[in-house]
Design a protein around this motif. Structure first.
Motif, PDB file in Angstrom:
ATOM      1  N   SER A 205       0.851  -1.052   0.049  1.00  0.00           N
ATOM      2  CA  SER A 205       0.135  -0.099   0.104  1.00  0.00           C
ATOM      3  C   SER A 205       1.023   1.120   0.050  1.00  0.00           C
ATOM      4  O   SER A 205       1.914   1.311   0.587  1.00  0.00           O
ATOM      5  N   ASP A 209      -4.840   3.940   5.077  1.00  0.00           N
ATOM      6  CA  ASP A 209      -5.752   4.755   5.237  1.00  0.00           C
ATOM      7  C   ASP A 209      -6.643   4.405   6.512  1.00  0.00           C
ATOM      8  O   ASP A 209      -6.168   3.610   7.459  1.00  0.00           O
ATOM      9  N   TYR A 350      -7.391  -3.122  -3.268  1.00  0.00           N
ATOM     10  CA  TYR A 350      -7.618  -1.867  -3.619  1.00  0.00           C
ATOM     11  C   TYR A 350      -6.558  -0.863  -3.337  1.00  0.00           C
ATOM     12  O   TYR A 350      -6.468   0.258  -4.024  1.00  0.00           O
ATOM     13  N   HIS A 351      -5.712  -1.152  -2.345  1.00  0.00           N
ATOM     14  CA  HIS A 351      -4.551  -0.486  -1.962  1.00  0.00           C
ATOM     15  C   HIS A 351      -3.639  -0.030  -3.216  1.00  0.00           C
ATOM     16  O   HIS A 351      -3.206   0.936  -3.702  1.00  0.00           O
ATOM     17  N   HIS A 353      -4.342  -1.032  -6.157  1.00  0.00           N
ATOM     18  CA  HIS A 353      -4.815  -0.461  -7.637  1.00  0.00           C
ATOM     19  C   HIS A 353      -5.136   1.233  -7.523  1.00  0.00           C
ATOM     20  O   HIS A 353      -4.994   1.572  -8.485  1.00  0.00           O
ATOM     21  N   SER A 354      -5.299   1.654  -6.377  1.00  0.00           N
ATOM     22  CA  SER A 354      -5.540   3.160  -6.027  1.00  0.00           C
ATOM     23  C   SER A 354      -4.163   3.851  -6.627  1.00  0.00           C
ATOM     24  O   SER A 354      -4.336   4.868  -7.053  1.00  0.00           O
ATOM     25  N   THR A 357      -3.570   3.510 -10.086  1.00  0.00           N
ATOM     26  CA  THR A 357      -4.642   4.551 -11.187  1.00  0.00           C
ATOM     27  C   THR A 357      -4.218   5.902 -10.832  1.00  0.00           C
ATOM     28  O   THR A 357      -3.908   6.494 -11.628  1.00  0.00           O
TER      29      THR A 357
END
Length: 400
Positions: A205, A209, A350-351, A353-354, A357
């Motif tokens: 990550s 978050d 999602y870590h 992937h964000s 992105t």
């Protein structure tokens, strides 16, 4: 499947009692070395007189000193990334599947370096060298305890940087790390972009978050609730091993998956209506006792305060230690590869992937692929070989 199962537990969670294996002709043999920094200043401005860490290397540094791959280790790991210390070692370093002659991180080509983290969890392991709360403060002659400065990923990176500079190195072909190691790798690329040509973040990550910060706190709570913790002042007395054991149980479970635990439950003949817990509230189910006993064994090699410091280091992480993810990632110049695990319940995909992105939107050279399997977060260690070819191609390709 059984061999993978035993290797996983012995190597990463130390939850089984491994059988000694013998080295073959291809085994790397490595030596732990010691590095010291005098008057080390932490990210928060506090200073200690001396900081020591252990380190290992594999392969040969070339004349130009530009073939260096730095490996940054995960939360419960150490610098023992590959090879063995002796023929009698039960298991090799955690990424031995991809580090060595002819492997994805080819030691015939690269000089691979790995460093023990500050406040390493395995402080009582004879093969770990680290300075942290359990270390003696030379100014008082007593353990630091909670007077030890709060640690960040930048501090870990700065110790690694000082070590590399002592070897005459000022450039990294790549920095590669899993989990907490991925945070260090990202911190390297953001804090010192001129150093890092390639970055591989595995099961990682780019920030802690709100969800992750509170999830990590669950590991700290059992220690703080153990009366033997005594606000960190337990050195010389009984350590808070029950709290530490409970924390290690939580860490192990979230690092794996329901599929894995259900498989182990089947081996133990797990049943909701087991006789002992049905008749005595103090009795445990077999699967719970299995996890407890093995976590308790590992706790004896670790230190509760060190775990709290590593939890905080992860909670404080933001790429580049900046005020936003966008700003921290903007400083990265390295060609980057994200390798999350699709079944990860700890640092969920999602870590990665964000971050991927966000970097793609900034026009950076960034790639994304996933590790698949039923081992969850630990796919990034035990299952890393499934992406060996991807890693090799990435390391061999032009930097930018």
């Amino acid at each position: 499947m059984l061999r993978t199962h035993v290797f996983l537990i012995a190597l990463l969670s130390a939850l089984l009692f491994p059988v000694v294996s013998h080295a073959d002709d291809t085994t790397l043999f490595v030596e732990k070395q010691r590095f010291e920094v005098q008057n080390f200043t932490f990210f928060n401005g506090k200073q200690i007189p001396m900081l020591a860490v252990g380190w290992e290397s594999y392969g040969t540094l070339n004349e130009d000193k530009n073939n260096v791959v730095l490996i940054t280790h995960y939360f419960t790991g150490s610098s023992h990334a590959a090879g063995k210390y002796s023929k009698s070692d039960s298991t090799p370093g955690y990424w031995d599947a991809i580090i060595g002659p002819g492997k994805a991180i080819d030691t015939n080509t690269y000089f691979v370096v790995s460093v023990d983290a500050i406040a390493n969890l395995g402080v009582h392991d004879p093969n770990v060298i680290t300075t942290g709360p359990a270390s003696t403060n030379p100014q008082t002659g007593k353990p630091y305890g909670l007077d030890f400065p709060v640690v960040t990923m930048r501090d870990m990176v700065n110790v690694q940087k000082a070590l590399l500079e002592s070897l005459g190195i000022n450039q990294l072909h790549a920095v590669v790390g899993p989990s907490m190691g991925s945070m260090q790798a990202i911190e390297w690329a953001s804090a010192y972009p001129e150093w890092v040509e390639r970055l591989i973040s595995v099961i990682g990550s780019a920030q802690s978050d709100a969800w992750t910060t509170t999830a990590l706190e669950q590991w700290a709570i059992p220690i703080k609730l153990d009366p033997l913790w005594n606000n960190g002042n337990y050195y010389g007395d009984q350590p808070p091993l029950e709290g530490l054991t409970a924390a290690l149980m939580f860490i192990t479970q979230v690092a794996l998956t329901p599929e894995y635990f259900n498989q182990q439950g089947k081996a133990l003949a797990h049943s909701p209506l087991e006789n002992a817990p049905l008749n005595d509230i103090r009795a445990d189910h077999a699967i719970t006792d299995w996890l407890y006993q093995r976590a308790a064994k590992r706790a004896s090699m670790m230190d509760a305060n060190h775990l709290l410091y590593l939890v905080r280091a992860c909670q404080l992480f933001m790429a580049g230690q900046k005020d936003s993810l966008k700003t921290g990632l903007a400083d990265i110049q390295a060609k980057t590869l994200f390798l999350p695990a699709s079944t990860d319940l700890l640092l969920m995909p999602y870590h990665a992937h964000s971050a991927y992105t966000a970097m793609a939107a900034q026009g950076k050279a960034v790639e994304y692929a996933e590790l698949n399997g039923t081992l969850g977060h630990l796919e990034g260690v035990v299952g890393i070989q499934q992406q060996a070819e991807k890693i090799k191609q990435f390391l061999d390709s032009p930097a930018r």
